[in-house]
Motif scaffolding. Sequence first.
Motif, PDB file in Angstrom:
ATOM      1  N   TYR A  14       0.832  -1.335   0.050  1.00 50.56           N
ATOM      2  CA  TYR A  14       0.060   0.165   0.050  1.00 50.56           C
ATOM      3  C   TYR A  14       0.850   1.211   0.014  1.00 50.56           C
ATOM      4  CZ  TYR A  14       0.651  -0.290   5.022  1.00 50.56           C
ATOM      5  OH  TYR A  14       1.287  -0.677   6.263  1.00 50.56           O
ATOM      6  N   ASN A  15       2.083   1.314   0.166  1.00 47.99           N
ATOM      7  CA  ASN A  15       3.121   2.356   0.033  1.00 47.99           C
ATOM      8  C   ASN A  15       3.626   2.429  -1.266  1.00 47.99           C
ATOM      9  OD1 ASN A  15       3.229   2.999   2.964  1.00 47.99           O
ATOM     10  ND2 ASN A  15       4.177   1.097   3.326  1.00 47.99           N
ATOM     11  N   GLY A  16       3.046   1.775  -2.115  1.00 50.66           N
ATOM     12  CA  GLY A  16       3.629   1.681  -3.642  1.00 50.66           C
ATOM     13  C   GLY A  16       4.893   1.239  -3.998  1.00 50.66           C
ATOM     14  N   HIS A  17       5.528   0.555  -3.094  1.00 51.97           N
ATOM     15  CA  HIS A  17       6.615  -0.178  -3.299  1.00 51.97           C
ATOM     16  C   HIS A  17       6.814  -1.391  -3.146  1.00 51.97           C
ATOM     17  CE1 HIS A  17       8.109   1.451   0.877  1.00 51.97           C
ATOM     18  NE2 HIS A  17       7.588   0.156   1.040  1.00 51.97           N
ATOM     19  N   LEU A  18       7.963  -2.183  -3.431  1.00 52.68           N
ATOM     20  CA  LEU A  18       8.123  -3.488  -2.950  1.00 52.68           C
ATOM     21  C   LEU A  18       7.688  -4.067  -1.370  1.00 52.68           C
ATOM     22  CD1 LEU A  18       8.577  -6.479  -4.301  1.00 52.68           C
ATOM     23  CD2 LEU A  18      11.163  -5.972  -3.980  1.00 52.68           C
ATOM     24  N   ASN A  19       7.037  -4.853  -1.081  1.00 53.99           N
ATOM     25  CA  ASN A  19       6.805  -5.103   0.320  1.00 53.99           C
ATOM     26  C   ASN A  19       8.182  -5.936   0.700  1.00 53.99           C
ATOM     27  OD1 ASN A  19       5.904  -7.442   2.381  1.00 53.99           O
ATOM     28  ND2 ASN A  19       4.412  -5.744   2.735  1.00 53.99           N
ATOM     29  N   MET A  20       8.352  -5.401   2.052  1.00 50.82           N
ATOM     30  CA  MET A  20       9.650  -5.942   2.606  1.00 50.82           C
ATOM     31  C   MET A  20       9.777  -7.540   2.670  1.00 50.82           C
ATOM     32  SD  MET A  20       9.002  -5.769   6.724  1.00 50.82           S
ATOM     33  CE  MET A  20      10.240  -6.880   7.334  1.00 50.82           C
ATOM     34  N   ALA A  21       8.806  -8.484   2.633  1.00 52.93           N
ATOM     35  CA  ALA A  21       8.977  -9.902   2.402  1.00 52.93           C
ATOM     36  C   ALA A  21       9.255 -10.528   1.119  1.00 52.93           C
ATOM     37  CB  ALA A  21       7.569 -10.497   2.782  1.00 52.93           C
ATOM     38  N   TYR A  22       9.161  -9.419  -0.059  1.00 52.19           N
ATOM     39  CA  TYR A  22       9.456 -10.025  -1.292  1.00 52.19           C
ATOM     40  C   TYR A  22      10.638  -9.790  -1.569  1.00 52.19           C
ATOM     41  CZ  TYR A  22       4.471 -11.005  -1.406  1.00 52.19           C
ATOM     42  OH  TYR A  22       3.329 -11.777  -1.106  1.00 52.19           O
ATOM     43  N   TYR A  23      11.408  -8.739  -0.813  1.00 47.44           N
ATOM     44  CA  TYR A  23      12.954  -8.829  -1.024  1.00 47.44           C
ATOM     45  C   TYR A  23      13.646 -10.058  -0.664  1.00 47.44           C
ATOM     46  CZ  TYR A  23      13.038  -3.364  -1.143  1.00 47.44           C
ATOM     47  OH  TYR A  23      12.749  -2.212  -1.620  1.00 47.44           O
ATOM     48  N   ASN A  24      13.179 -10.802   0.244  1.00 43.07           N
ATOM     49  CA  ASN A  24      13.642 -12.099   0.692  1.00 43.07           C
ATOM     50  C   ASN A  24      13.119 -13.063  -0.405  1.00 43.07           C
ATOM     51  OD1 ASN A  24      14.718 -11.790   3.218  1.00 43.07           O
ATOM     52  ND2 ASN A  24      12.875 -11.142   4.127  1.00 43.07           N
ATOM     53  N   VAL A  25      12.147 -13.247  -1.296  1.00 43.03           N
ATOM     54  CA  VAL A  25      11.855 -13.734  -2.167  1.00 43.03           C
ATOM     55  C   VAL A  25      12.928 -13.919  -3.129  1.00 43.03           C
ATOM     56  CG1 VAL A  25      10.201 -14.431  -4.030  1.00 43.03           C
ATOM     57  CG2 VAL A  25       9.241 -14.084  -1.753  1.00 43.03           C
ATOM     58  N   LEU A  26      13.259 -12.540  -3.852  1.00 45.40           N
ATOM     59  CA  LEU A  26      14.057 -12.199  -4.674  1.00 45.40           C
ATOM     60  C   LEU A  26      15.701 -12.682  -4.289  1.00 45.40           C
ATOM     61  CD1 LEU A  26      13.017  -8.596  -5.633  1.00 45.40           C
ATOM     62  CD2 LEU A  26      12.787 -10.771  -7.000  1.00 45.40           C
ATOM     63  N   PHE A  27      15.984 -12.411  -3.045  1.00 46.50           N
ATOM     64  CA  PHE A  27      17.094 -12.983  -2.388  1.00 46.50           C
ATOM     65  C   PHE A  27      17.118 -14.550  -2.371  1.00 46.50           C
ATOM     66  CE2 PHE A  27      17.450  -8.965  -0.154  1.00 46.50           C
ATOM     67  CZ  PHE A  27      18.613  -8.504  -0.839  1.00 46.50           C
ATOM     68  N   ASP A  28      16.018 -15.085  -2.184  1.00 44.65           N
ATOM     69  CA  ASP A  28      16.004 -16.659  -2.079  1.00 44.65           C
ATOM     70  C   ASP A  28      15.982 -17.116  -3.558  1.00 44.65           C
ATOM     71  OD1 ASP A  28      15.553 -19.221  -0.557  1.00 44.65           O
ATOM     72  OD2 ASP A  28      13.565 -19.222  -1.608  1.00 44.65           O
ATOM     73  N   ARG A  29      15.567 -16.657  -4.612  1.00 40.91           N
ATOM     74  CA  ARG A  29      15.666 -17.029  -5.946  1.00 40.91           C
ATOM     75  C   ARG A  29      17.055 -16.784  -6.402  1.00 40.91           C
ATOM     76  NH1 ARG A  29      10.169 -14.530  -8.811  1.00 40.91           N
ATOM     77  NH2 ARG A  29       8.550 -15.962  -7.824  1.00 40.91           N
ATOM     78  N   GLY A  30      17.921 -15.728  -6.008  1.00 35.75           N
ATOM     79  CA  GLY A  30      19.333 -15.680  -6.167  1.00 35.75           C
ATOM     80  C   GLY A  30      19.885 -16.664  -5.688  1.00 35.75           C
ATOM     81  N   ILE A  31      19.655 -16.886  -4.453  1.00 31.36           N
ATOM     82  CA  ILE A  31      20.579 -18.095  -3.892  1.00 31.36           C
ATOM     83  C   ILE A  31      20.076 -19.324  -4.513  1.00 31.36           C
ATOM     84  CG2 ILE A  31      20.434 -19.735  -1.867  1.00 31.36           C
ATOM     85  CD1 ILE A  31      22.573 -17.350  -1.634  1.00 31.36           C
ATOM     86  N   ASP A  32      18.876 -19.778  -4.883  1.00 29.77           N
ATOM     87  CA  ASP A  32      18.562 -20.763  -5.567  1.00 29.77           C
ATOM     88  C   ASP A  32      19.404 -21.138  -6.999  1.00 29.77           C
ATOM     89  OD1 ASP A  32      16.804 -21.755  -3.819  1.00 29.77           O
ATOM     90  OD2 ASP A  32      14.991 -21.256  -4.926  1.00 29.77           O
ATOM     91  N   GLN A  33      19.809 -20.059  -7.571  1.00 30.10           N
ATOM     92  CA  GLN A  33      20.324 -19.791  -8.894  1.00 30.10           C
ATOM     93  C   GLN A  33      22.026 -20.386  -8.627  1.00 30.10           C
ATOM     94  OE1 GLN A  33      19.963 -16.586 -11.407  1.00 30.10           O
ATOM     95  NE2 GLN A  33      17.805 -16.418 -11.054  1.00 30.10           N
ATOM     96  N   MET A  34      22.408 -19.746  -7.462  1.00 28.55           N
ATOM     97  CA  MET A  34      23.838 -20.027  -7.267  1.00 28.55           C
ATOM     98  C   MET A  34      23.594 -21.440  -6.675  1.00 28.55           C
ATOM     99  SD  MET A  34      26.476 -18.080  -4.919  1.00 28.55           S
ATOM    100  CE  MET A  34      28.005 -18.678  -4.476  1.00 28.55           C
TER     101      MET A  34
END
Length: 172
Positions: free
Chosen positions: A33-53
């Motif tokens: 509702y603040n118009g930006h990426l919700n804090m939980a989804y930063y972790n989703v992106l980091f997790d996807r990055g780790i999965d690739q590594m």
Amino acid sequence: MTSSTLSKNNAAQHLAAPFLTTVMQIEPQWIDYNGHLNMAYYNVLFDRGIDQMWLELGIGPQYMKERNGSTFTAEAHVRYLREVHLGDPVQVSVYLVAADEKRIHTFEELRHATEGWISATSENMTLHVDMNARKTAPFPPDIAARIREVAAAHAAVPRPDGIGRRIAMPVK
């Protein structure tokens, strides 16, 4: 291209320091509702990055299926530095900071993929787990050797700002 050349090129990809993920997109349902990426989804992106590594290290889903080993995150420290918004392309840089027989210490930077600025960082301690016993266990020798090889390559690059930070009120 010969198989020997292909193998050398594949090894060079594994040793990229830091490891760079594919470019990812912010998904509409991740905007709060603040118009930006919700804090939980930063972790989703980091997790996807780790999965690739992890795929590059040989400890992805196939490893779990074939060898009954996996990794669990034991600790994470995320810093939110700059907002990202819907439509922003992002990429994660992963530094393998250190490792021992059962643990991997990583530091990740979420960057705007075209402008290069850092949006967030995540520092993690990951444990290797024997999924049959559901307890920590040493990495198999071949995986441990690969992790040491990547850690050595990553040790040769300058450390990013923020590794080892702790949460505390500023000293006045």
